[in-house]
Write a protein that holds these residues in place. Structure first.
Motif, PDB file in Angstrom:
ATOM      1  N   VAL A 457       0.857  -1.202   0.000  1.00  0.00           N
ATOM      2  CA  VAL A 457       0.000   0.000   0.000  1.00  0.00           C
ATOM      3  C   VAL A 457       0.889   1.246   0.000  1.00  0.00           C
ATOM      4  O   VAL A 457       0.644   2.207  -0.739  1.00  0.00           O
ATOM      5  N   GLN A 458       1.944   1.215   0.814  1.00  0.00           N
ATOM      6  CA  GLN A 458       2.863   2.368   0.863  1.00  0.00           C
ATOM      7  C   GLN A 458       3.476   2.622  -0.511  1.00  0.00           C
ATOM      8  O   GLN A 458       3.574   3.760  -0.966  1.00  0.00           O
ATOM      9  N   TYR A 459       3.855   1.520  -1.167  1.00  0.00           N
ATOM     10  CA  TYR A 459       4.490   1.661  -2.482  1.00  0.00           C
ATOM     11  C   TYR A 459       3.516   2.281  -3.487  1.00  0.00           C
ATOM     12  O   TYR A 459       3.844   3.246  -4.192  1.00  0.00           O
ATOM     13  N   SER A 462       3.042   5.856  -2.965  1.00  0.00           N
ATOM     14  CA  SER A 462       4.188   6.674  -3.396  1.00  0.00           C
ATOM     15  C   SER A 462       4.138   6.968  -4.894  1.00  0.00           C
ATOM     16  O   SER A 462       4.718   7.938  -5.362  1.00  0.00           O
ATOM     17  N   LEU A 463       3.414   6.160  -5.663  1.00  0.00           N
ATOM     18  CA  LEU A 463       3.317   6.390  -7.120  1.00  0.00           C
ATOM     19  C   LEU A 463       2.255   7.436  -7.454  1.00  0.00           C
ATOM     20  O   LEU A 463       2.307   8.063  -8.508  1.00  0.00           O
ATOM     21  N   TYR A 464       1.276   7.610  -6.561  1.00  0.00           N
ATOM     22  CA  TYR A 464       0.109   8.431  -6.942  1.00  0.00           C
ATOM     23  C   TYR A 464      -0.154   9.642  -6.052  1.00  0.00           C
ATOM     24  O   TYR A 464      -1.172  10.300  -6.204  1.00  0.00           O
ATOM     25  N   GLN A 584      -7.985   2.801   4.099  1.00  0.00           N
ATOM     26  CA  GLN A 584      -7.623   3.805   5.121  1.00  0.00           C
ATOM     27  C   GLN A 584      -6.116   4.072   5.045  1.00  0.00           C
ATOM     28  O   GLN A 584      -5.666   5.231   5.095  1.00  0.00           O
ATOM     29  N   LEU A 585      -5.353   2.985   4.904  1.00  0.00           N
ATOM     30  CA  LEU A 585      -3.893   3.141   4.852  1.00  0.00           C
ATOM     31  C   LEU A 585      -3.480   3.939   3.613  1.00  0.00           C
ATOM     32  O   LEU A 585      -2.596   4.798   3.679  1.00  0.00           O
ATOM     33  N   PHE A 586      -4.139   3.658   2.495  1.00  0.00           N
ATOM     34  CA  PHE A 586      -3.818   4.363   1.247  1.00  0.00           C
ATOM     35  C   PHE A 586      -4.037   5.865   1.453  1.00  0.00           C
ATOM     36  O   PHE A 586      -3.171   6.692   1.124  1.00  0.00           O
ATOM     37  N   ALA A 587      -5.179   6.234   2.008  1.00  0.00           N
ATOM     38  CA  ALA A 587      -5.456   7.657   2.254  1.00  0.00           C
ATOM     39  C   ALA A 587      -4.398   8.238   3.179  1.00  0.00           C
ATOM     40  O   ALA A 587      -3.862   9.324   2.934  1.00  0.00           O
ATOM     41  N   TYR A 588      -4.081   7.488   4.231  1.00  0.00           N
ATOM     42  CA  TYR A 588      -3.103   7.997   5.201  1.00  0.00           C
ATOM     43  C   TYR A 588      -1.726   8.212   4.553  1.00  0.00           C
ATOM     44  O   TYR A 588      -1.118   9.272   4.715  1.00  0.00           O
ATOM     45  N   TYR A 589      -1.254   7.216   3.799  1.00  0.00           N
ATOM     46  CA  TYR A 589       0.100   7.343   3.238  1.00  0.00           C
ATOM     47  C   TYR A 589       0.167   8.450   2.173  1.00  0.00           C
ATOM     48  O   TYR A 589       1.164   9.152   2.073  1.00  0.00           O
ATOM     49  N   ILE A 590      -0.904   8.583   1.400  1.00  0.00           N
ATOM     50  CA  ILE A 590      -0.934   9.675   0.412  1.00  0.00           C
ATOM     51  C   ILE A 590      -0.839  11.023   1.139  1.00  0.00           C
ATOM     52  O   ILE A 590      -0.026  11.885   0.795  1.00  0.00           O
ATOM     53  N   SER A 592       0.262  11.641   4.054  1.00  0.00           N
ATOM     54  CA  SER A 592       1.551  11.773   4.726  1.00  0.00           C
ATOM     55  C   SER A 592       2.629  12.195   3.723  1.00  0.00           C
ATOM     56  O   SER A 592       3.432  13.098   4.000  1.00  0.00           O
ATOM     57  N   LEU A 593       2.612  11.586   2.531  1.00  0.00           N
ATOM     58  CA  LEU A 593       3.596  11.971   1.502  1.00  0.00           C
ATOM     59  C   LEU A 593       3.384  13.420   1.056  1.00  0.00           C
ATOM     60  O   LEU A 593       4.337  14.104   0.682  1.00  0.00           O
ATOM     61  N   LYS A 594       2.152  13.876   1.114  1.00  0.00           N
ATOM     62  CA  LYS A 594       1.873  15.268   0.738  1.00  0.00           C
ATOM     63  C   LYS A 594       2.148  16.243   1.883  1.00  0.00           C
ATOM     64  O   LYS A 594       2.018  17.451   1.719  1.00  0.00           O
TER      65      LYS A 594
END
Ligand code: F6R
Length: 611
Positions: A457-459, A462-464, A584-590, A592-594
């Protein structure tokens, strides 16, 4: 979830306890209290409200001179409303034993009756008061450790305990089972706490008390004993977190901490209601099984994510109960002259229990004579108080504005309620009900598996994380989950996102799909997988990049999607509870990267008490 602390040393104990409790306020903040050893016995100060309210009382009392041993508690009410009397510590009537407790004593009613038969009198509605009185009852030979162990043999449930005995003014006893407790080791002083932040200011040398281990803390030493009375040595861990990270238990944000708390929160919400013989105990006092048999339609009403729980539940309840079930936004329900009467069951869903639109919807339902069950996280909140029946989600306090663990516990609980209703109405074979209950019991383990491996999910995030628009698509249950996944992403990352019923795409929205547009396709609802495959092909043909969420055994979708996220070993009842986790994790990591302010997204508040 509550927070406990304890100190034995040579510093003034009350400021130290108050300061430590403030660091644990994220674990509960509806009432607080401390107990400390004074020359004339144990002194207790406690109150409904926050630590700041307790501080005022303690400051005004000036009875703590030279006191250096004590325990404290910050409460998140589960049994008994937040009130002065229900606050911890609980002091036995004999004034010999004071207790702070984190956890739930499942057999407290039985124990209470047993103690009442021996002349004990109870003044609170809590499960915890029984612990101080039971220890007092067992304290016959002047040996506090023996008394605690004897009492423990009769306790069922979970507990982290801090205990003072007035006969032993220089020590604290601690004990734990299924609730966390750490021991902090200092120079001439020692500590107990539910979590590290409480004591980080004073010591960075800690160890975790093992399951059912008992610790005796004096100024000079900490002695740990196993259930057989053997000494146990724990290696000391050195904590090098900074103080702010520590409040989040080492996580960067409360949101990710709360995502990771889901296995525990779901287990705590379900376990006490599922009995060994697979019966379900909802603890209803007013709505009877006969009433449930007389229900001819269900309306679920709530706001935001809580409404999304209702949309998932609508599909599930309709399928198993075969009566009309609708989910409606509370802000619409109220003004839509709802067609409801005494044969309608209105289910209200709210984490805070204070959302004004939802509260008004509840009043509207009652005004029409409907039967009302609320699913609420905050004990004694307005919605809980005004409801005919309340089912509490025991998720503990949710701090991040974007809900995660409240959503999943609401969903788990409404599913359990659905099974209860299906059973009383004879709608499903008993074997199917039992296997569904067992499947629900396995959800915490399944969610944990997803959380143990977040790398894919983190990976993908990181692409999007730079994308402008995201479309979530799904059918039936998958569409219901898409609504929540899309809200999660947009509210914390500020990326524009929409959820569409996949079949609707070609009626307009597909014109927005162009080269590189991100589409997240939820494909875990098995009966409509073929249809979803066609929808994925449609958007791929217009240049979309597709992330598909699929069942573990799905061999087709991966051949056409750009990325896949697999959901392991699901049944119909568990699939939504599992599928929401990577989303939920996808939203969180996106987010966080932003670099977004994840726990406090712009313009949003945790509790919406205006229309
Ligand atoms: C979104 C979110 C909100 C709440 C909504 C209802 O992440 O948390 O949409 O679900 O404001 O709040 P409660 O459940 O407190 O009634």
């Amino acid at each position: 979830m509550c927070g406990i602390v304890g100190y034995v040393g040579s510093r003034p104990v009350t400021p130290l306890l108050l300061d430590a409790l403030e660091k644990l306020e994220y674990r509960g903040y509806d009432s607080a209290g401390i107990a400390f050893m004074a020359d004339n016995g144990i002194i207790i100060h406690k109150t409904r409200g926050r630590i700041a309210d307790l501080r005022k009382i303690v400051d005004a009392a000036t009875d703590d001179d030279d006191c250096t041993v004590g325990i404290g508690h910050t409460r998140w009410a589960t049994h008994g409303e937040p009130s002065d009397v229900n606050s911890h510590p609980h002091l036995s009537r004999s004034k010999r034993v004071a207790v702070v407790h984190n956890g739930i004593i499942e057999n407290y009613i039985e124990l209470r009756h047993h103690l009442e038969a021996h002349g004990y009198v109870f003044s609170t509605e809590t499960d915890s008061e029984v612990v101080s009185e039971l220890i007092d009852y067992c304290y016959t030979g002047g040996d506090p450790v023996a008394a605690v162990r004897k009492a423990e043999q009769q306790l069922k449930g979970s507990y982290a305990l801090g205990i003072l005995f007035s006969d032993f003014p220089d020590q604290i006893i601690a004990l734990r089972k299924d609730s966390p407790l750490i021991i902090g080791v200092g120079e001439g002083e020692n500590f107990i706490a539910s979590d590290i932040p409480a004591i980080l200011k004073h010591t960075r040398s800690v160890f975790r008390l093992g399951e059912r281990e008992l610790a005796i803390l004096t100024r000079k030493r900490v002695t740990v004993l196993d259930t057989f009375g053997n000494r146990v040595e724990h290696p000391i861990e050195h904590i090098d977190w900074d103080a702010t990270a520590a409040e989040k238990g080492g996580y960067s944000h409360f949101m990710i901490k709360e995502i990771f708390e889901q296995p525990d929160a779901i287990a705590k919400t379900l376990a006490p209601r599922i009995k060994e013989d697979m019966s379900i105990d909802l603890g209803f006092k007013s709505i009877t099984d006969d009433d449930l048999r007389g229900i001819d339609s269900i309306k679920i009403t709530a706001c935001g994510s809580a409404y999304h729980v209702g949309v998932v539940a609508k599909h599930f309840l309709k399928r198993i109960l075969r009566i009309p079930v609708e989910a409606e936004l509370a802000s619409e329900f109220r003004y839509d002259d709802p067609i409801i009467d005494e044969h309608t069951l209105v289910i209200i869903v709210s984490q805070s229990g204070e959302t004004l639109d939802t509260l008004y919807a509840l009043r509207e339902a009652k005004a029409h004579g409907a039967r009302v069950v609320s699913i609420v996280n905050v004990v004694a909140s307005s919605i809980a108080n005004e409801s005919e029946e309340v089912l509490y989600t025991w998720a503990g306090p949710e701090i991040a504005v974007a809900t995660t663990k409240a959503y999943s516990t609401q969903l788990a609980l409404i599913e359990l309620f659905g099974l209860y209703m299906a059973r009383v109405r004879g709608m499903l074979p008993e074997e199917e009900i039992i296997s569904s209950i067992k499947a629900l019991q396995n959800v915490p383990e399944g969610v944990q598996k997803l959380l143990d491996d977040v790398k894919s999910v983190q990976y993908i995030a990181s692409l999007y994380f730079n994308c402008q628009d995201v479309f979530f698509i799904g059918r039936n249950m998958d569409y219901a989950l898409s609504l929540e996944a899309s809200l999660k992403l947009k509210e914390i990352s500020y990326i524009h996102s929409e959820a569409y019923a996949a079949g609707e795409l070609k009626h307009g929205t597909i014109s927005l799909i162009e080269d590189g547009t991100l589409v997240i396709a939820l494909c875990v609802y098995r009966p409509l997988l073929e249809k979803m495959l066609s929808n994925i092909k449609e958007v791929k043909a217009r240049g979309a990049k597709v992330i598909a969420i699929i069942n573990d055994d799905d061999v087709q979708t991966g051949t056409i999607a750009d990325h896949i996220i697999r959901i392991p070993e699901c049944t119909d009842i568990t699939v939504p509870l599992m599928t929401i986790v990577p989303l939920q994790l996808f939203a969180y990591y996106i987010a966080s990267l932003k670099g977004c302010d994840i726990d406090k997204p712009r313009n949003l508040a945790k509790s919406v008490t205006v229309e």
